[in-house]
Design an enzyme around this catalytic site. Structure first.
Site, short mmCIF file in Angstrom:
data_model
loop_
_atom_site.label_atom_id
_atom_site.label_comp_id
_atom_site.label_asym_id
_atom_site.label_seq_id
_atom_site.Cartn_x
_atom_site.Cartn_y
_atom_site.Cartn_z
N HIS A 186 -64.92 35.65 28.36
CA HIS A 186 -64.00 35.47 29.47
C HIS A 186 -62.97 34.40 29.13
CE1 HIS A 186 -63.65 35.17 34.17
NE2 HIS A 186 -62.48 35.21 33.58
N HIS A 243 -59.33 27.17 36.47
CA HIS A 243 -59.65 28.30 35.60
C HIS A 243 -58.35 28.80 34.98
CE1 HIS A 243 -61.14 31.97 33.97
NE2 HIS A 243 -60.65 32.76 34.92
N GLY A 252 -53.53 36.92 43.29
CA GLY A 252 -52.44 37.75 42.78
C GLY A 252 -51.04 37.31 43.13
N GLY A 291 -55.51 32.89 36.39
CA GLY A 291 -55.88 31.49 36.57
C GLY A 291 -55.72 31.00 38.00
N ASN A 292 -56.33 29.85 38.28
CA ASN A 292 -56.31 29.29 39.61
C ASN A 292 -56.89 27.88 39.59
OD1 ASN A 292 -59.29 30.07 39.59
ND2 ASN A 292 -58.31 32.08 39.69
N TYR A 316 -60.10 1.69 28.07
CA TYR A 316 -58.81 2.33 27.84
C TYR A 316 -57.99 2.36 29.13
CZ TYR A 316 -55.41 5.96 26.64
OH TYR A 316 -54.24 6.64 26.40
N SER A 325 -58.27 33.63 45.99
CA SER A 325 -58.48 34.11 44.63
C SER A 325 -59.79 34.87 44.50
CB SER A 325 -58.50 32.91 43.68
OG SER A 325 -58.99 33.28 42.41
N SER A 326 -59.79 35.89 43.65
CA SER A 326 -61.02 36.64 43.41
C SER A 326 -62.08 35.76 42.74
CB SER A 326 -60.73 37.87 42.54
OG SER A 326 -60.14 37.47 41.30
N ASP A 327 -61.65 34.64 42.14
CA ASP A 327 -62.58 33.71 41.50
C ASP A 327 -63.16 32.68 42.47
OD1 ASP A 327 -62.45 34.65 38.76
OD2 ASP A 327 -60.42 33.84 38.70
N HIS A 383 -56.61 31.21 31.42
CA HIS A 383 -56.84 32.09 30.28
C HIS A 383 -55.96 31.61 29.13
CE1 HIS A 383 -59.13 35.62 32.08
NE2 HIS A 383 -58.92 34.82 33.11
N ASP A 443 -62.20 12.14 23.20
CA ASP A 443 -61.64 11.44 24.36
C ASP A 443 -62.00 12.13 25.67
OD1 ASP A 443 -60.45 9.38 22.95
OD2 ASP A 443 -58.50 10.36 22.81
#
Length: 233
Positions: free
Chosen positions: A168, A94, A45, A27-28, A226, A73-75, A96, A119
């Site tokens: 994914h 992102h 990493g 994640g990132n 709200y 990040s690789s993403d 998981h 919501d």
């Protein structure tokens, strides 16, 4: 030079394990500065426990590293693609997270069963098509962004602030990266409740349109009421 942007991205990244959305280094999160044409993202990493604000990597919209000694990040190409496609957003997350990822792995959208979901999303949480062999073999992370953009299509990305990538995991976004984190938390919560609801009632229909509209519109759009009105200092 980018101290505040790095801090914003750092705070978003360390919030992910705090909310139970991250295992290991999966994640990132990224935060954008559109005026300067750059975004800050987690380095690849690096353990969240060891992460520091100065570790955040600054990348421009051409994909070039502008500041930082660590690899981003690789993403990063996926984040870059989404930030370019959706000019109204200020950050991307992102994860998981387990329940949302279960829906993604199954290639299933998350049905909208209740008001908690309404919501945050103006309908089911979308899932992308499967990526092709060519997309996977070439610029995989960039193509991941492309299938997300393709799935959103003509939908308003602020009405649908997240997508499940088939096989994914989820990506979420918002007007700020802090909001993108909030949506990521909500998506995991919604996914868990949807699974529990389907266990109790496998044929459960989706929420009534009028109830969906009421809950979504009371938090979003010109008629939202709200929360507290913003005040100017």
């Amino acid at each position: 030079m980018y101290t505040e942007l790095k801090r914003e991205a750092y705070e978003a990244n360390v919030a992910l394990p705090r909310h139970g959305l991250i295992n290991l280094t999966f994640g990132n999160a990224s935060a954008v500065d559109r005026a300067r044409g750059v975004f800050a993202i987690k380095p690849s990493g690096v353990d969240y426990v060891a992460l520091k604000p100065e570790d955040m990597v600054i990348v421009d919209f051409e994909g070039k590293r502008v500041e930082g000694t660590l690899n981003p990040s690789s993403d990063t190409p996926t984040h870059r693609r989404l930030l370019m496609a959706f000019p109204e957003i200020g950050g991307v997350v992102h994860t998981h997270s387990s329940h949302a990822t279960a829906f993604a792995q199954a290639g299933r959208a998350i049905p909208i069963f209740g008001t908690t979901h309404a919501d945050y999303f103006n309908g089911a949480i979308p899932v992308t098509r499967k990526m092709t062999e060519e997309e996977i073999a070439t610029a995989y992370e960039w193509e991941t962004g492309n299938v997300i953009v393709e799935r959103i299509g003509t939908l308003d990305p602020l009405d649908f602030p997240g997508v499940l990538v088939n096989r994914h995991a989820p990506f979420t976004w918002g007007k700020t990266v802090a909001k993108a984190v909030e949506v990521a938390v909500a998506v995991e919560c919604i996914a868990q409740m949807a699974l529990m609801s389907l266990q109790l009632e496998p044929r459960l229909p989706e929420i009534e349109p009028e109830l969906l509209a009421k809950h979504f519109k009371r938090k979003h759009g010109p008629g939202a009421y709200y929360g507290q009105a913003e005040t100017k200092a």
